[in-house]
Motif scaffolding. Structure first.
Motif, PDB file in Angstrom:
ATOM      1  N   PRO A  13       0.831  -1.211   0.000  1.00  0.00           N
ATOM      2  CA  PRO A  13       0.000   0.000   0.000  1.00  0.00           C
ATOM      3  C   PRO A  13       0.865   1.261   0.000  1.00  0.00           C
ATOM      4  N   TYR A  14       0.373   2.288  -0.695  1.00  0.00           N
ATOM      5  CA  TYR A  14       1.136   3.526  -0.838  1.00  0.00           C
ATOM      6  C   TYR A  14       1.613   4.067   0.510  1.00  0.00           C
ATOM      7  N   ILE A  15       0.700   4.042   1.504  1.00  0.00           N
ATOM      8  CA  ILE A  15       1.036   4.692   2.775  1.00  0.00           C
ATOM      9  C   ILE A  15       2.252   4.041   3.427  1.00  0.00           C
ATOM     10  N   ARG A  16       2.428   2.714   3.211  1.00  0.00           N
ATOM     11  CA  ARG A  16       3.548   2.038   3.866  1.00  0.00           C
ATOM     12  C   ARG A  16       4.889   2.519   3.310  1.00  0.00           C
TER      13      ARG A  16
ATOM     14  N   ILE B  88      -4.125   4.660   6.538  1.00  0.00           N
ATOM     15  CA  ILE B  88      -3.690   5.510   7.638  1.00  0.00           C
ATOM     16  C   ILE B  88      -2.280   5.102   8.012  1.00  0.00           C
ATOM     17  N   GLY B  89      -1.430   6.073   8.253  1.00  0.00           N
ATOM     18  CA  GLY B  89      -0.063   5.740   8.603  1.00  0.00           C
ATOM     19  C   GLY B  89       0.552   6.826   9.456  1.00  0.00           C
TER      20      GLY B  89
ATOM     21  N   SER C  38      -3.931  10.182   7.046  1.00  0.00           N
ATOM     22  CA  SER C  38      -4.353   9.306   5.963  1.00  0.00           C
ATOM     23  C   SER C  38      -3.458   9.632   4.780  1.00  0.00           C
ATOM     24  N   TYR C  39      -3.342   8.695   3.825  1.00  0.00           N
ATOM     25  CA  TYR C  39      -2.419   8.892   2.725  1.00  0.00           C
ATOM     26  C   TYR C  39      -2.776  10.165   1.960  1.00  0.00           C
ATOM     27  N   LEU C  40      -1.856  11.106   1.931  1.00  0.00           N
ATOM     28  CA  LEU C  40      -2.024  12.391   1.261  1.00  0.00           C
ATOM     29  C   LEU C  40      -3.280  13.130   1.717  1.00  0.00           C
ATOM     30  N   GLU C  41      -3.712  12.820   2.952  1.00  0.00           N
ATOM     31  CA  GLU C  41      -4.900  13.452   3.531  1.00  0.00           C
ATOM     32  C   GLU C  41      -6.134  13.245   2.675  1.00  0.00           C
ATOM     33  N   GLU C  42      -6.228  12.078   2.085  1.00  0.00           N
ATOM     34  CA  GLU C  42      -7.451  11.749   1.354  1.00  0.00           C
ATOM     35  C   GLU C  42      -8.410  11.075   2.323  1.00  0.00           C
ATOM     36  N   ALA C  43      -9.694  11.059   1.971  1.00  0.00           N
ATOM     37  CA  ALA C  43     -10.680  10.415   2.833  1.00  0.00           C
ATOM     38  C   ALA C  43     -10.370   8.926   2.939  1.00  0.00           C
TER      39      ALA C  43
END
Lengths: 227, 664
Positions: free
Chosen positions: A82-85, B166-167, B179-184
């Motif tokens: 996943p991108y976030i990781r 979420i990270g 959240s990734y790039l502050e997306e919903a």
């Protein structure tokens, strides 16, 4: 959260980097990196691939390179994570640049041993050469960053420029290095006072017999002990 | 089974238990922020420090320390007290202490624990860190300066919701949850991070600044947004339900609830029917109850009377309506509004027999025509748990994102007649195989799916692996009460007088007779009805519900209905007087006694036992599954459609409208 760059997923960045793909050479390297890890553990390749990607971006823009968001996503897709990781990894390590930098990324250590060793002079030299902390010079050559300890305390003060460490600096040597880089020369990395690696400044004080060639000290142990 | 001593109390805990769990077994309270029973262990808040012998002479994080034989644990020594005070002081260094304006105030772990374990004063005079707000979607409001980086939300998104969005970015002092790039966050379970957050960093956006927890009346009831029967607590003030939070029920919802359960409650005060209406000259005209009843009494129905149950009604309502229809001489009942006509002669054949909790133990799962993520999100989380334990999942139907990897076999129902070799291999070696049939496959594939019971050996000793997923809270109760006509709802189309119990998904144009709508929201039903009688929603009545696994559960009334609206059963009781066939109950208790006599399984809360019999509906399946029944998760019933929060969720998360700019 004052000094970390605020990363925006700007349309401009997407347009420029959305089609990022490995060059043939880097594709080979990437395959090799991914091949190092067993199946299902591709996430381990995050750091080497991000580094490879940053270098490729650097080569394409003739800078030290940085990681635009689409490139981070490209790496994540490469390893099925996943991108976030991958984004977490890219933001965690200061060696990954999240904003564009210049041709030379000058990272000067500002931690205690370097300050005691005179890093203020190094910063002064940078400043007088037109470098501003956190900024890139208008000619796109230098980006100055103050960093924490890089583990070269015995050679303090030091700075890292792209992949090379320059150690035992003072005002003059720093200026010389920056001028050389600006001219397009390649200054010699390592200690600028001529000592080898992190040996004592005036030459070795212990194991002096080892300097020229291998020496067996075992015969002298007892006497040394008695003495 | 390690035996250890906690403050001198000897306890025995299961192998693999942690010291923290051992302390709890000994009745000792251990403060914690990052540790949560249902999430993996992080060990980063350090609040659970205890002293352990043998071990290094320093406090140890009990949540991450395995309990071992002959350990001696101390939770009250000066070392432990000191450690807790120190940790609390560190946590509060960057915490803004804005409790008076924080929505978490009154139910905040940090507040409670700083009272119990803190030093009581601060020695910190320097500047505090401040973190910018992050956009996380229409449900979760963030005030990230309050975050103590326990990472519960990150672990929940990854482990339970299966949506890794979420990270924690940056590091050390600069670490931020986002959240990734502050997306919903695109999870239908995102509201749970609000409950998980031990501080006020993640709070509920629709509920922001609405109320304080101590001024709310708390009512325990059952959710009706899907057929899972989530155990909920409705928090109300005056006549308004302000929020809905899940209760713990290990057999049903663990401690989760999806966003529709939580946030459709703001639809309860909008578009409500609060007085009776009668259609005169094509227009609905407000009338008194008596006039409305007399309009119905004037209908010449000739004993052609029917009742259609909506998705949200309780068993009591359905029983009262059925009693009235019977008294009027009618005998047609249906609850499957969209025209399903599967065989209901054996309730076990349309039940979720494995049970929701049992799903976790399955080792091979075949999904047939079900988008479980939308049809029953909390069953979907159980499937995720089964996968973690090694289960293999196959799916028949159009490919969709289920939050886990399923092997998609195609959308051809005839696959059921001749399953691919890979599936037969996986099920051949499976000890606890499971087939889950969804609404999209029930129409043409029920018989063929039942054929799998023998073909795949779904029924074993103590294991029934045949499951049907329903989407309506009223479905199983309705089937138990006989709300199923042989030919489906088409059998009812020509009834002269039809009662619609909150039925809003019916194709009203097919009904030719007199239509009476008894419901709570002005939705499709009210638009087409000849008489509208204002009933009550699930929050305004005590009712019995049967969830998709046949679990009988009862909920309590939280608030009173608006205006002239009355509890549904009492409407039928009052109407029966006017229609000249007085029903034999005068109270809810009386109605229940009658209902229990008619359907004894409804008497006791818990799983109703349906004996497994194979209905005679063999045959092969054919055709393709064109799509899943739920087109928009957030707008599946009248309450959701009236809810601004659900409309916003639908627009943003399902239809991709961009709201991020409008956020604060």
């Amino acid at each position: 959260m004052a000094d970390a760059p605020n990363i925006h997923d700007e349309a401009e960045v997407r347009a420029r980097w959305g089609a990022f793909a490995w060059t043939d050479d880097n594709q080979r390297k990437a395959n090799e990196v991914i091949g190092r890890y067993p199946a299902g553990r591709q996430q381990s390749a995050s750091i080497p691939l991000l580094d490879l990607a940053q270098r490729q971006v650097g080569a394409e823009t003739s800078t030290q390179g940085w990681l635009p968001v689409p490139v981070i996503e490209f790496v994540a897709r490469q390893i099925g994570v996943p991108y976030i990781r991958v984004y977490e990894v890219a933001t965690f390590y200061t060696m990954f640049n999240l904003a564009p930098v210049g041709r030379y990324h000058v990272q000067v250590c500002g931690t205690t041993p370097c300050v005691l060793g005179g890093s203020d002079d190094v910063f002064a030299a940078c400043k007088n050469h037109g470098l501003v902390k956190g900024r890139t010079t208008p000619d796109g050559l230098f980006t100055l960053t103050e960093v924490e300890c890089m583990g070269n305390c015995s050679n303090a003060p030091m700075m890292q420029i792209n992949d090379d460490n320059f150690e035992d600096l003072d005002y003059d040597s720093t200026t010389r290095i920056l001028e050389a880089l600006a001219r397009g020369d390649t200054p010699t990395p390592g200690s600028q006072t001529g000592r080898r690696s992190s040996e004592p400044a005036g030459g070795p004080t212990t194991l002096t017999a080892m300097v020229q060639d291998n020496h067996d000290y075992r015969g002298e142990w007892n006497t040394a002990h008695a003495g | 089974m390690p035996k250890l001593k906690v403050d001198g109390i000897e306890v025995e805990v299961p192998q693999g238990a942690t010291v923290l769990q051992a302390c709890e077994a000994a009745g000792k309270e251990i403060p914690r922020f990052c540790y949560h029973e249902r999430l993996s262990i992080a060990g980063n808040c350090r609040m659970c420090l205890v002293e352990v012998k043998p071990g290094p002479p320093k406090p140890q994080a009990s949540c991450a320390l395995p309990a071992a034989d002959n350990q001696e644990v101390f939770t009250t020594t000066p070392m432990v007290k000191n450690a807790r005070e120190g940790i609390m002081e560190f946590l509060l260094i960057n915490h803004p202490l804005d409790c008076p304006i924080c929505d978490q105030g009154g139910e905040c772990d940090l507040q409670d624990q700083s009272v119990a374990y803190g030093r009581g004063h601060s020695r910190y005079a320097e500047n505090k860190r401040a973190v910018t707000e992050k956009y996380m979607g229409p449900i979760v409001k963030t005030i990230m300066t309050r975050c103590i980086q326990c990472t519960r939300c990150v672990r929940f998104a990854e482990e339970v919701a299966g949506v890794e969005e979420i990270g924690a970015i940056y590091r050390g002092e600069n670490m931020q949850i986002t959240s990734y790039l502050e997306e919903a966050v695109t999870s239908e379970l995102s509201g749970n991070v609000v409950d998980l957050c031990p501080v006020g960093a993640l709070t509920s956006k629709p509920y922001a600044y609405e109320a304080r927890p101590w001024e709310l009346k708390k009512t325990l009831t059952i959710d009706v947004m899907d057929a899972v029967g989530t155990n909920i607590r409705l928090d109300s003030r005056g006549r308004q339900v302000l929020r809905c939070v899940p209760r713990i029920n290990e057999d049903v919802n663990e401690e989760w609830a999806h966003d529709k359960t939580r946030h459709a409650v703001d639809g309860l005060v909008r578009r409500r029917l609060d007085r009776p209406y009668v259609r005169q000259g094509g227009k609905l005209v407000p009338v008194s109850w008596d006039e409305a009843f007399r309009a119905i009494a004037a209908v010449d129905h000739g004993c052609s009377v029917a009742a259609v149950a909506g998705d949200l009604v309780d068993c009591e309502t359905m029983y009262a309506a059925k009693a009235l229809v019977r008294a009027l001489g009618g005998d047609r009942f249906e609850g499957r509004q969209t025209g399903m006509d599967y065989d209901t002669s054996s309730l076990a054949a349309v039940n979720f027999n494995t049970t929701i909790a049992g799903t976790e133990r399955a080792d091979a799962i075949l999904l047939v025509g079900t988008n479980l993520r939308w049809e029953a999100p909390l069953v979907n989380t159980r499937v995720r748990k089964a996968i973690k334990k090694g289960a293999k999942v196959f799916a028949i139907g159009p490919e969709t994102e289920l939050t886990y990897k399923a092997e998609w076999l195609g959308d051809d129902l005839s696959l059921l007649n001749d399953l691919p070799q890979a599936v037969r291999d996986a099920f051949g070696g499976a000890e606890r195989p499971m087939v889950i049939v969804g609404g999209a496959a029930l129409k043409g594939g029920h018989g063929a799916a039942l054929g799998l019971v023998a073909a795949l050996g779904l029924i074993k000793d103590g294991w029934n692996g045949f499951n049907v997923v329903h989407m309506a809270a009223a479905r199983m109760g309705g089937l138990m009460l006989g709300y199923a006509a042989k030919g489906g709802i088409a059998d009812l189309h020509d009834a002269k007088l039809t009662f619609f119990l909150g039925a809003d998904e019916v194709d009203y144009t097919r009904f030719t007779g007199f239509k009476v709508y008894v419901g709570h929201h002005g939705d499709a039903g009210a638009h087409h009805a000849d008489v509208v009688l204002p009933g009550v929603s699930y929050a305004e009545k005590s009712g019995t519900y049967v969830n998709l696994e046949g679990r009988v559960q009862r909920g309590e009334r939280a608030v009173f209905a608006p205006g002239d609206a009355r509890e549904d059963w009492s409407i039928f009781r009052a109407m029966s007087d006017v229609l000249g066939c007085t029903l034999p109950f005068d109270s809810l208790a009386g109605l229940r006694e009658e209902m229990f006599a008619a359907v004894p399984a409804l008497r006791h809360q818990g799983l109703a036992q349906y004996d497994w019999t194979m209905p005679a509906v063999g045959g092969s399946a054919s055709g393709t599954i064109a799509g899943y029944p739920i087109k928009d998760f957030y707008l599946t019933n009248a309450i959701c459609r009236a809810s601004p929060t659900m409309q916003r969720c639908s627009a943003e998360l399902v239809h991709g409208q961009d709201f991020a700019e409008a956020a604060e």
